[in-house]
Design a protein around this motif. Sequence first.
Motif, short mmCIF file in Angstrom:
data_model
loop_
_atom_site.label_atom_id
_atom_site.label_comp_id
_atom_site.label_asym_id
_atom_site.label_seq_id
_atom_site.Cartn_x
_atom_site.Cartn_y
_atom_site.Cartn_z
N ARG A 116 130.05 16.47 -68.74
CA ARG A 116 128.72 15.92 -68.55
C ARG A 116 127.71 16.48 -69.54
NH1 ARG A 116 127.19 16.97 -62.58
NH2 ARG A 116 125.30 16.00 -63.33
N TYR A 117 128.05 17.58 -70.20
CA TYR A 117 127.09 18.24 -71.10
C TYR A 117 127.75 18.53 -72.44
CZ TYR A 117 124.64 18.96 -66.71
OH TYR A 117 124.01 18.76 -65.51
N ARG A 118 126.93 18.47 -73.47
CA ARG A 118 127.40 18.79 -74.80
C ARG A 118 126.44 19.82 -75.40
NH1 ARG A 118 126.92 13.96 -77.95
NH2 ARG A 118 128.93 13.35 -77.11
N LEU A 119 127.00 20.92 -75.86
CA LEU A 119 126.24 21.90 -76.61
C LEU A 119 126.54 21.64 -78.08
CD1 LEU A 119 127.01 25.07 -74.50
CD2 LEU A 119 124.78 24.02 -74.76
N ALA A 120 125.51 21.41 -78.86
CA ALA A 120 125.70 21.12 -80.29
C ALA A 120 124.99 22.18 -81.12
CB ALA A 120 125.15 19.74 -80.62
N CYS A 121 125.68 22.67 -82.12
CA CYS A 121 125.09 23.67 -83.02
C CYS A 121 124.13 22.95 -83.98
CB CYS A 121 126.18 24.39 -83.80
SG CYS A 121 125.53 25.57 -85.00
N SER A 122 122.95 23.49 -84.12
CA SER A 122 121.95 22.86 -85.00
C SER A 122 122.24 23.15 -86.47
CB SER A 122 120.55 23.35 -84.63
OG SER A 122 120.49 24.75 -84.73
N ASP A 123 123.08 24.15 -86.78
CA ASP A 123 123.37 24.50 -88.17
C ASP A 123 124.62 23.79 -88.70
OD1 ASP A 123 121.18 26.14 -88.10
OD2 ASP A 123 122.33 27.98 -87.81
N CYS A 124 125.76 23.98 -88.02
CA CYS A 124 127.03 23.43 -88.54
C CYS A 124 127.49 22.17 -87.83
CB CYS A 124 128.12 24.49 -88.49
SG CYS A 124 128.68 24.91 -86.83
N GLY A 125 126.87 21.81 -86.70
CA GLY A 125 127.22 20.59 -85.99
C GLY A 125 128.39 20.73 -85.03
N MET A 126 128.92 21.92 -84.86
CA MET A 126 130.03 22.15 -83.93
C MET A 126 129.58 21.75 -82.52
SD MET A 126 133.08 23.38 -83.68
CE MET A 126 134.19 24.00 -82.46
N GLU A 127 130.49 21.07 -81.77
CA GLU A 127 130.15 20.63 -80.41
C GLU A 127 131.04 21.32 -79.39
OE1 GLU A 127 130.49 16.40 -80.28
OE2 GLU A 127 128.57 16.10 -81.30
N TYR A 128 130.45 21.66 -78.26
CA TYR A 128 131.16 22.28 -77.14
C TYR A 128 130.90 21.41 -75.91
CZ TYR A 128 130.96 26.26 -80.30
OH TYR A 128 131.05 27.08 -81.39
N LEU A 129 131.94 20.90 -75.30
CA LEU A 129 131.79 20.06 -74.11
C LEU A 129 131.89 20.92 -72.86
CD1 LEU A 129 134.01 17.05 -75.20
CD2 LEU A 129 131.52 17.24 -75.29
N ARG A 130 131.04 20.66 -71.90
CA ARG A 130 130.99 21.44 -70.66
C ARG A 130 130.87 20.53 -69.46
NH1 ARG A 130 132.91 24.57 -73.31
NH2 ARG A 130 132.13 26.53 -74.10
N LYS A 131 131.50 20.93 -68.38
CA LYS A 131 131.38 20.20 -67.12
C LYS A 131 130.13 20.64 -66.35
CE LYS A 131 136.29 19.38 -66.53
NZ LYS A 131 137.44 19.49 -65.65
N CYS A 144 129.32 29.72 -86.54
CA CYS A 144 128.34 30.18 -87.52
C CYS A 144 127.19 30.99 -86.91
CB CYS A 144 127.76 29.00 -88.27
SG CYS A 144 126.67 27.96 -87.26
N ARG A 145 127.24 31.24 -85.60
CA ARG A 145 126.19 31.98 -84.88
C ARG A 145 124.86 31.23 -84.85
NH1 ARG A 145 128.31 34.84 -81.68
NH2 ARG A 145 126.59 36.28 -81.51
N GLY A 146 124.89 29.90 -85.04
CA GLY A 146 123.68 29.09 -85.03
C GLY A 146 123.16 28.84 -83.63
N VAL A 147 121.97 28.26 -83.56
CA VAL A 147 121.31 27.96 -82.28
C VAL A 147 121.94 26.71 -81.66
CG1 VAL A 147 119.10 27.33 -81.23
CG2 VAL A 147 119.16 28.98 -83.09
N LEU A 148 122.17 26.74 -80.34
CA LEU A 148 122.78 25.60 -79.64
C LEU A 148 121.71 24.76 -78.94
CD1 LEU A 148 125.85 27.38 -78.04
CD2 LEU A 148 125.82 25.96 -80.09
N LYS A 149 121.93 23.45 -78.94
CA LYS A 149 121.06 22.51 -78.22
C LYS A 149 121.90 21.83 -77.14
CE LYS A 149 117.61 22.22 -81.38
NZ LYS A 149 116.30 22.67 -81.19
N LEU A 150 121.32 21.69 -75.96
CA LEU A 150 122.01 21.07 -74.83
C LEU A 150 121.66 19.59 -74.73
CD1 LEU A 150 123.77 21.55 -72.27
CD2 LEU A 150 121.64 21.92 -71.05
N ASN A 151 122.68 18.74 -74.66
CA ASN A 151 122.50 17.30 -74.49
C ASN A 151 123.35 16.82 -73.32
OD1 ASN A 151 120.96 17.14 -76.91
ND2 ASN A 151 122.87 17.13 -78.08
N MET A 152 122.83 15.87 -72.57
CA MET A 152 123.63 15.26 -71.50
C MET A 152 124.42 14.11 -72.08
SD MET A 152 121.53 15.35 -67.95
CE MET A 152 122.90 14.62 -67.16
#
Length: 153
Positions: A116-131, A144-152
């Motif tokens: 239901r949730y996606r964490l996306a790195c603002s620097d490299c674009g790596m995505e992490y999917l979360r329930k 890359c230790r970048g800042v993550l943004k949360l998207n539904m």
Amino acid sequence: MNDKQLQQWVEEISLRSFGVPFRHQARFNGRLRTTGGRYFMKTHHIEINPAQLEAYGTDEVEKIIKHELCHYHLHLAGRGYQHRDPEFKALLKKVDGSRFCQSLPGQAKRKSLPYRYRLACSDCGMEYLRKRRVDPDRYRCGRCRGVLKLNML
């Protein structure tokens, strides 16, 4: 069957299968949904799901009662009463109790939640999917230790 008959039945099974009397209270609990029965460690009482009796009959409920009585007798004896303990498994096998109760008919099986949730790195674009929802301020990108943004999703 009412609670008084259940009490007598549990006492009889305890004497017949374990050779030790059941000295506490056994009752039906219609609020149980996903379990066949419960053993309470503080009060030593046992609750049985009446829907199991209606759906599968006395043979299956007797196995559930034996399962709960294994918890009861081992706990009072100060031995391993938890599901993972070898003493519990051996006693359950000896008295022919059920390890798991059957699922009730008409009850939908539990489904895992889709992501239901996606964490996306603002620097490299790596995505992490979360329930489950997480706080993105507590985490950084693993790449890359970048800042993550949360998207539904």
